[in-house]
Design an enzyme around this catalytic site. Structure first.
Site, PDB file in Angstrom:
ATOM      1  N   VAL A 189       0.840  -1.210   0.000  1.00  9.71           N
ATOM      2  CA  VAL A 189       0.000   0.000   0.000  1.00  9.71           C
ATOM      3  C   VAL A 189       0.870   1.254   0.000  1.00  9.71           C
ATOM      4  CG1 VAL A 189      -1.873   1.228   1.173  1.00  9.71           C
ATOM      5  CG2 VAL A 189      -1.849  -1.268   1.176  1.00  9.71           C
TER       6      VAL A 189
ATOM      7  N   TYR B 245      -3.314 -11.268  15.191  1.00 15.60           N
ATOM      8  CA  TYR B 245      -3.302 -10.104  14.288  1.00 15.60           C
ATOM      9  C   TYR B 245      -4.621  -9.337  14.387  1.00 15.60           C
ATOM     10  CZ  TYR B 245      -3.143  -7.546   9.830  1.00 15.60           C
ATOM     11  OH  TYR B 245      -3.159  -6.567   8.877  1.00 15.60           O
TER      12      TYR B 245
ATOM     13  N   THR C 130     -10.642  -4.251   2.109  1.00 13.27           N
ATOM     14  CA  THR C 130     -10.794  -5.686   1.888  1.00 13.27           C
ATOM     15  C   THR C 130      -9.457  -6.205   1.337  1.00 13.27           C
ATOM     16  OG1 THR C 130     -11.910  -5.021  -0.152  1.00 13.27           O
ATOM     17  CG2 THR C 130     -13.313  -5.773   1.651  1.00 13.27           C
TER      18      THR C 130
END
Length: 323
Positions: free
Chosen positions: A21, A145, A173
């Site tokens: 990202v 997590y 998502t």
């Protein structure tokens, strides 16, 4: 680092800047989505160990950000999570606490952290929305997590209530795209499959997909997510998180995804499903109604086009790709 042109109103620090990202945000900013009054600083684990409070504080004091996009995390696919739940919990809790507290102590105006749809309760109704995060335990395969990521939402509320901080979070998502981790053992499903197809083409062997191929997922292209991150940073002022996703109707099965990769990479061999391997959650369908209420006309890249671009990137950059 992307230098601002003219007076700097925002110094944006992006943690996890070398990941999937982070690289997508860097590209989108460089390709014209950045603004003249913004300076962008992308940092990775080479710049500071964010599990260490002293190093994290020093990083913030060095760069003096006004805004933070917090992407840094210990991440992995289904099988890595199953084996190291404690490690995922401890490392991520330390990272998140250090980043958010350093942001508070150094007067950062806004923090946008990155969560994941795997944080939602395992037993739930669909589609999932932003109000349901804490309604029950997450799937047992990645509880470490998931709980660590959930705690960011708790901390954001706490910093807002106690100190008035504008700390929020987004919930994408399944993200995919260039610069992903294409490791077959501990990567996520799409990059793992892309790598498998690449190798199967080289060796002339069959493509083996773990599991039945029946689970369904909503996939978001990293470059689309990057554009949405910029919008959240600039425009979204709620502390409550927001799901960043394609619509429910865009959900695809793992089998469909595998077939799309086979087509994108022109693989002519056999496709086999190893049903002795675990499937993980069957579905995690998320509603993007809140996002659409803000951005009704946002255009997502079509799945097959985004997949084709990702496969092409991996093939071109095979030597240097994370794998």
């Amino acid at each position: 680092m992307t230098e601002a042109v003219g007076p700097v109103a925002k110094r944006v620090l992006v943690t996890g800047g070398s990941g999937l990202v982070g690289k997508a945000i860097e590209k989108v900013v460089a390709d014209g989505e950045g603004r003249p009054d913004e300076e962008w600083i992308f940092v990775s684990s080479r710049d500071a160990d964010l599990t260490n409070a002293v190093e994290t504080k020093a990083l913030f004091e060095k760069h003096k950000p006004t805004h933070v996009i917090h992407l840094a995390a210990m991440v992995g696919g289904l099988f890595k999570n199953i084996h190291y739940n404690l490690d995922f919990w401890r490392r991520n809790i330390h990272i998140n606490d250090n980043v958010l507290h350093s942001a508070y102590e150094t007067g950062v105006q806004k923090v946008v952290s990155c969560l994941s749809t795997c944080i939602f309760p395992d037993k739930t109704t669909y589609p999932i929305d932003e109000t349901m995060i804490h309604n029950g335990p997450p799937h047992s395969s990645n509880f470490g997590y998931s709980y660590a990521k959930r705690m960011i939402d708790i901390q954001n509320r706490g910093y807002f209530e106690q100190h008035g901080c504008c700390f929020t979070a987004v919930i994408p998502t399944n993200v995919f795209g260039p610069h992903d981790n294409f490791n077959i053992e501990d990567g996520h499903v799409l990059p793992g499959l892309i790598h498998k197809v690449y190798l199967a083409k080289q060796t002339g062997s069959a493509l083996t997909v773990w599991g039945t191929g029946k689970p369904r997922r909503q996939f978001i292209y990293s470059l689309d997510l990057a554009r949405l991150f910029l919008w959240v940073l600039r425009e979204y002022d709620e502390v409550e998180p927001i799901i960043l996703s394609v619509g429910e109707e865009e959900e695809v099965s793992i089998r469909e995804a595998a077939e799309a990769i086979v087509e994108a990479m022109d693989f002519r061999g056999e496709l086999v499903f190893d049903t002795t391997k675990a499937d993980g959650q069957f579905k995690k369908t998320a509603s993007n109604a809140k996002l659409r209420s803000y951005l009704p006309s946002f255009q997502f890249t079509p799945f097959r086009q985004a997949l084709k671009e990702t496969c092409a990137w991996f093939s071109t950059n095979y030597t240097d790709a994370r794998k």
